[in-house]
Design an enzyme around this catalytic site. Structure first.
Site, mmCIF file in Angstrom:
data_model
loop_
_atom_site.group_PDB
_atom_site.id
_atom_site.type_symbol
_atom_site.label_atom_id
_atom_site.label_comp_id
_atom_site.label_asym_id
_atom_site.label_seq_id
_atom_site.Cartn_x
_atom_site.Cartn_y
_atom_site.Cartn_z
ATOM 1 C CD GLU A 288 111.620 -80.131 71.411
ATOM 2 O OE1 GLU A 288 111.150 -81.235 71.723
ATOM 3 O OE2 GLU A 288 111.364 -79.558 70.319
ATOM 4 C CD GLU B 170 111.556 -86.750 72.136
ATOM 5 O OE1 GLU B 170 110.406 -86.459 71.736
ATOM 6 O OE2 GLU B 170 112.577 -86.648 71.425
#
Length: 453
Positions: free
Chosen positions: A228, A233
């Site tokens: 990932e 974020e």
């Protein structure tokens, strides 16, 4: 190194159909345009679309409209065991705007956090499709990825995330005969947290040992792991970009037990759950990102992420991840680390990761699982673009925007990650707020230096 038998308890697939397609709601993927750029900055517009993750979809009987899953529990009649449940249940199409608060307009994707329809929906996760049945696969080595984002309506406790994961391009349809839905219905998700809340993994119902954890979700016996790259974020108060890697697996892989790295076994699993994060606030600059700061989150800005290789080719080892912002025509270089005893890093390299882990006293599971080279290998194999909005029932998103762990001294490097109170981010509170959303737009990708001026 774990043996395959110890890590992955794969069940034999029987010749039954499962994760089938329902017909109650037509599946109409919202169109989203993106741009692929070439050296020199010439960009070509491409018409793509997005698809909603299967976990959000209505799951009902193949012979009618009885729910296979209601609230946080499986129906005991339709789902007395894994094989029967897999054969009995179908995923249906999605009303993207009306039910899930997902809409597109040209190159812009808007994700609303809470949508009140016949039922109340919270959060969403979508993938970029190449065509109606295939995810677009990215290799970002020696490339850059740019997008605009509006986080002005994301308060403490929310995460508007844009990232890549090493999913199968067809959603696992070819590998798993019981997956009849595939990428067209958003199947096959995985990440380095090895999530166990997916209702289907490897085309089979994940109902074994299912335990409800919130009003609408729960966890099963299996998790689903893969590499990932968290490009973004963030909310309006804090932001991070973070590579996470796994060892001993290639692509989406089902896990169980220790391999999933749950609880006290966090660092014994196959994936690096912590990652090597660059969060400007956590790295010592508390004036760089936020309302009316250097990167002003009260208005839209561009996020540029560059993936540099050892030999400046798409096949060389990944050695550095750089971040640049553009706002109001101004190019803003990333902030630099600002702590005694550590160099002024402003990008992610293996040296930065090692120095950061030492300074913070964190376990360096990123290095032991392969570091940036492993992240580069995942890109070379192809990774899927994910865009989402979510809140955090585990720790209220404090790991992103507050002091975490909450019993740590915020004066110690690495504990303070943002300005939000340790009492913020409670899901019941943020889900009751109105107007929470994130907008991703103007996605561009191409060689280094081609996507922004």
């Amino acid at each position: 190194m774990y043996s395959a038998a110890a890590i992955f308890a794969f069940a034999l697939l029987r010749s039954v159909r499962g994760q089938q397609i329902g017909t109650y709601t037509a599946e109409d993927h919202p169109v989203l345009t993106v741009q692929q750029c070439s050296a020199g900055g010439s960009c070509t517009t491409q018409s793509k679309s997005v698809v909603l993750d299967s976990n959000w979809r209505w799951l009902h009987s193949t012979t009618g409209y009885t729910n296979c899953y209601t609230g946080n529990q499986w129906d005991a009649t339709l789902c007395p065991d894994v094989d029967t449940c897999t054969a009995n249940c179908a995923l249906d199409g999605a009303d993207y705007s009306g039910t899930y608060g997902i809409s597109t307009s040209g190159n812009a994707l808007t994700l609303n956090f809470v949508t009140h329809g016949a039922n109340t929906n919270v959060g969403s996760r979508v993938y970029l499709l190449d065509d109606e049945n295939t995810y677009h696969l990215f290799n970002m080595k020696n490339q850059e990825f740019t997008f605009d984002v509006d986080v002005s309506n994301l308060p403490c406790g929310l995460n508007g995330a844009l990232y890549f994961v090493q999913m199968d391009g067809d959603g696992g349809k070819a590998r798993f005969p019981t997956n009849a839905a595939g990428a067209a219905y958003g199947t096959g998700y995985c990440d380095t947290q090895c999530p166990q809340d997916l209702k289907f993994i490897d085309g089979q119902a994940n109902m074994l040992n299912w335990t409800g954890t919130s009003a609408n979700s729960g966890t099963g016996f299996y998790g689903t792991c893969c590499n990932e790259m968290d490009v973004w974020e963030a909310n309006s108060l804090s932001a991070a970009f973070t590579p996470h890697v796994c060892s001993g697996i290639t692509g989406q892989t089902r896990c169980s037990g220790t391999a999933c790295g749950e609880g006290d076994e966090r660092y014994d699993g196959v994936c690096d759950k912590d990652g090597c994060d660059f969060n400007s606030w956590r790295m010592g600059d508390e004036t760089f990102y936020g309302p009316s700061m250097t990167v002003d989150t009260t208005s839209k800005f561009s996020v540029v992420t560059q993936f540099l290789t050892s030999d400046n080719t798409t096949t060389g080892d990944l050695v550095e991840i750089r971040r640049i912002y553009v706002q109001n025509g101004q190019v803003i270089q990333n902030s630099a680390t600002d702590f005694p005893g550590i160099a002024a890093y402003n990008s992610i390299t293996d040296d930065f990761c090692n120095a950061q882990k030492t300074l913070f006293g964190d376990t360096n599971s990123f290095e032991t699982r392969g570091g940036l080279a492993e992240m580069g290998d995942a890109f070379e194999a192809g990774m899927v673009l994910v865009m989402s909005i979510w809140d955090d029932y585990a720790v209220n998103m404090l790991w992103l925007d507050s002091d975490y762990p909450t019993d740590g001294d915020p004066c110690q490097p690495g504990i303070s990650r943002g300005p939000c109170a340790t009492t913020s981010g409670v899901p019941a509170t943020v889900e009751a707020e109105s107007g929470i959303s994130v907008v991703y737009s103007n996605i561009k990708f191409g060689p280094i230096g081609s996507t922004f001026a």
